[in-house]
Design a protein around this motif. Structure first.
Motif, PDB file in Angstrom:
ATOM      1  N   SER A  12     -20.175 -10.759  -0.429  1.00  0.00           N
ATOM      2  CA  SER A  12     -20.566 -12.078   0.077  1.00  0.00           C
ATOM      3  C   SER A  12     -21.629 -12.673  -0.830  1.00  0.00           C
ATOM      4  O   SER A  12     -22.579 -11.987  -1.203  1.00  0.00           O
ATOM      5  CB  SER A  12     -21.130 -11.908   1.497  1.00  0.00           C
ATOM      6  OG  SER A  12     -21.584 -13.122   2.022  1.00  0.00           O
ATOM      7  N   LYS A  13     -21.462 -13.951  -1.169  1.00  0.00           N
ATOM      8  CA  LYS A  13     -22.461 -14.574  -2.043  1.00  0.00           C
ATOM      9  C   LYS A  13     -23.576 -15.227  -1.222  1.00  0.00           C
ATOM     10  O   LYS A  13     -24.744 -15.056  -1.504  1.00  0.00           O
ATOM     11  CB  LYS A  13     -21.763 -15.624  -2.905  1.00  0.00           C
ATOM     12  CG  LYS A  13     -22.503 -16.030  -4.136  1.00  0.00           C
ATOM     13  CD  LYS A  13     -21.564 -16.767  -5.062  1.00  0.00           C
ATOM     14  CE  LYS A  13     -22.308 -17.421  -6.204  1.00  0.00           C
ATOM     15  NZ  LYS A  13     -21.397 -18.248  -7.013  1.00  0.00           N
ATOM     16  N   HIS A  14     -23.177 -15.975  -0.200  1.00  0.00           N
ATOM     17  CA  HIS A  14     -24.187 -16.729   0.559  1.00  0.00           C
ATOM     18  C   HIS A  14     -24.235 -16.371   2.042  1.00  0.00           C
ATOM     19  O   HIS A  14     -24.769 -17.130   2.854  1.00  0.00           O
ATOM     20  CB  HIS A  14     -23.934 -18.234   0.407  1.00  0.00           C
ATOM     21  CG  HIS A  14     -23.983 -18.691  -1.017  1.00  0.00           C
ATOM     22  ND1 HIS A  14     -25.049 -18.439  -1.850  1.00  0.00           N
ATOM     23  CD2 HIS A  14     -23.079 -19.366  -1.775  1.00  0.00           C
ATOM     24  CE1 HIS A  14     -24.807 -18.947  -3.040  1.00  0.00           C
ATOM     25  NE2 HIS A  14     -23.619 -19.506  -3.033  1.00  0.00           N
ATOM     26  N   THR A  17     -19.390 -14.370   4.610  1.00  0.00           N
ATOM     27  CA  THR A  17     -18.524 -13.196   4.777  1.00  0.00           C
ATOM     28  C   THR A  17     -19.289 -12.053   5.441  1.00  0.00           C
ATOM     29  O   THR A  17     -18.709 -11.276   6.204  1.00  0.00           O
ATOM     30  CB  THR A  17     -17.963 -12.760   3.412  1.00  0.00           C
ATOM     31  OG1 THR A  17     -17.492 -13.938   2.744  1.00  0.00           O
ATOM     32  CG2 THR A  17     -16.821 -11.778   3.558  1.00  0.00           C
ATOM     33  N   SER A  57     -15.460 -12.839  -0.014  1.00  0.00           N
ATOM     34  CA  SER A  57     -15.244 -14.283  -0.069  1.00  0.00           C
ATOM     35  C   SER A  57     -14.424 -14.607  -1.307  1.00  0.00           C
ATOM     36  O   SER A  57     -14.330 -13.805  -2.241  1.00  0.00           O
ATOM     37  CB  SER A  57     -16.583 -15.023  -0.087  1.00  0.00           C
ATOM     38  OG  SER A  57     -17.506 -14.374  -0.923  1.00  0.00           O
ATOM     39  N   LEU A  58     -13.827 -15.800  -1.301  1.00  0.00           N
ATOM     40  CA  LEU A  58     -13.005 -16.245  -2.430  1.00  0.00           C
ATOM     41  C   LEU A  58     -13.769 -17.276  -3.238  1.00  0.00           C
ATOM     42  O   LEU A  58     -14.347 -18.211  -2.681  1.00  0.00           O
ATOM     43  CB  LEU A  58     -11.704 -16.862  -1.918  1.00  0.00           C
ATOM     44  CG  LEU A  58     -10.749 -15.912  -1.200  1.00  0.00           C
ATOM     45  CD1 LEU A  58      -9.607 -16.698  -0.558  1.00  0.00           C
ATOM     46  CD2 LEU A  58     -10.200 -14.853  -2.158  1.00  0.00           C
ATOM     47  N   TYR A  59     -13.776 -17.069  -4.544  1.00  0.00           N
ATOM     48  CA  TYR A  59     -14.354 -18.042  -5.467  1.00  0.00           C
ATOM     49  C   TYR A  59     -13.359 -18.242  -6.592  1.00  0.00           C
ATOM     50  O   TYR A  59     -12.983 -17.270  -7.264  1.00  0.00           O
ATOM     51  CB  TYR A  59     -15.718 -17.553  -6.004  1.00  0.00           C
ATOM     52  CG  TYR A  59     -16.796 -17.679  -4.951  1.00  0.00           C
ATOM     53  CD1 TYR A  59     -17.485 -18.872  -4.767  1.00  0.00           C
ATOM     54  CD2 TYR A  59     -17.075 -16.615  -4.091  1.00  0.00           C
ATOM     55  CE1 TYR A  59     -18.438 -19.014  -3.765  1.00  0.00           C
ATOM     56  CE2 TYR A  59     -18.018 -16.739  -3.086  1.00  0.00           C
ATOM     57  CZ  TYR A  59     -18.701 -17.950  -2.930  1.00  0.00           C
ATOM     58  OH  TYR A  59     -19.632 -18.077  -1.933  1.00  0.00           O
ATOM     59  N   ASN A  61     -10.276 -18.647  -6.469  1.00  0.00           N
ATOM     60  CA  ASN A  61      -9.102 -17.797  -6.211  1.00  0.00           C
ATOM     61  C   ASN A  61      -9.283 -16.337  -6.557  1.00  0.00           C
ATOM     62  O   ASN A  61      -8.292 -15.637  -6.797  1.00  0.00           O
ATOM     63  CB  ASN A  61      -7.866 -18.341  -6.943  1.00  0.00           C
ATOM     64  CG  ASN A  61      -7.229 -19.446  -6.138  1.00  0.00           C
ATOM     65  OD1 ASN A  61      -7.228 -19.384  -4.900  1.00  0.00           O
ATOM     66  ND2 ASN A  61      -6.738 -20.451  -6.818  1.00  0.00           N
ATOM     67  N   SER A 124     -17.222 -20.824   5.108  1.00  0.00           N
ATOM     68  CA  SER A 124     -18.312 -21.713   5.520  1.00  0.00           C
ATOM     69  C   SER A 124     -19.109 -22.219   4.319  1.00  0.00           C
ATOM     70  O   SER A 124     -19.496 -21.444   3.443  1.00  0.00           O
ATOM     71  CB  SER A 124     -19.242 -20.944   6.469  1.00  0.00           C
ATOM     72  OG  SER A 124     -20.372 -21.728   6.781  1.00  0.00           O
TER      73      SER A 124
END
Ligand SMILES: Cc1cc2nc3c(=O)[nH]c(=O)nc-3n(C[C@H](O)[C@H](O)[C@H](O)COP(=O)(O)O)c2cc1C
Length: 167
Positions: A12-14, A17, A57-59, A61, A124
């Motif tokens: 999770s970056k932020h 997730t 999470s997806l970044y 793709n 989100s």
């Protein structure tokens, strides 16, 4: 019988997730499992767990790098236990309306790990999400929190039921 131990690991970056992973962990605990929730980068090995849920999470793709690395580091051990994968991405209601298939890299992980199932949850981006892309999207009315606790809980209950049915 011993309580089954389940690891819920996430990239999770932020934090979106991470929130989904916590919800899955809490639901599994309510269903009687000993569920640990950990950032994927902190997972040394998975030997202590009977089953693993791994999400990212997806970044652009791609699955979050720490979820990818966790899968790579533990490929053998994960292949030998029940594994479920999830992605958190679409910042709209598409994941509610239809099954959003895994991106190519995650589909490959599914095969490699013999994962039982994959699900995509809405993601989100809100005013508190750092970064200029998030700021731009929110300013143009394209943000929002599309995580749906009920859908997340339903999936976690489904995992719990499958684990209860397996030896
Ligand atoms: C720069 C950027 C790129 C993104 N790329 C994708 C994408 O390719 N596919 C997708 O479904 N969501 C994409 N998203 C949405 C994120 O996956 C979503 O906000 C997610 O919930 C973030 O989770 P995290 O806070 O745990 O990292 C993107 C978001 C940003 C800010």
């Amino acid at each position: 019988m011993d309580t089954k131990r389940v690891l819920v690991a996430y990239g999770s970056k932020h934090g979106a997730t991470a929130g989904i992973a916590e919800e899955i962990g809490a639901t599994l605990r309510a269903d009687g499992y000993d569920a640990a929730v950990l950032p994927a980068r902190d997972v040394k090995d998975v030997e202590d767990y009977d089953a693993v849920v791994l999400g990212g999470s997806l970044y652009a793709n791609r699955w979050h790098h720490s979820a990818r690395r966790c899968a790579r580091r533990n490929v053998e051990a994960l292949g030998g236990r029940p594994v479920w994968l999830f992605s958190s991405g679409p910042v709209d209601s598409s994941a509610e309306q239809h099954d959003v298939p895994p991106v190519r890299g995650v589909a490959r992980q599914m095969e490699r790990l013999h994962a039982r199932e994959h699900i995509t949850f809405g993601g989100s981006i809100t005013a508190s999400t750092p970064g200029w892309v998030a700021r731009y999207l929110v300013r143009h009315g394209e943000g929002g929190d599309f995580r749906n606790p009920e859908r997340i809980q339903a999936w976690a209950h489904h995992i719990g039921a499958e684990l209860a049915a397996s030896p």
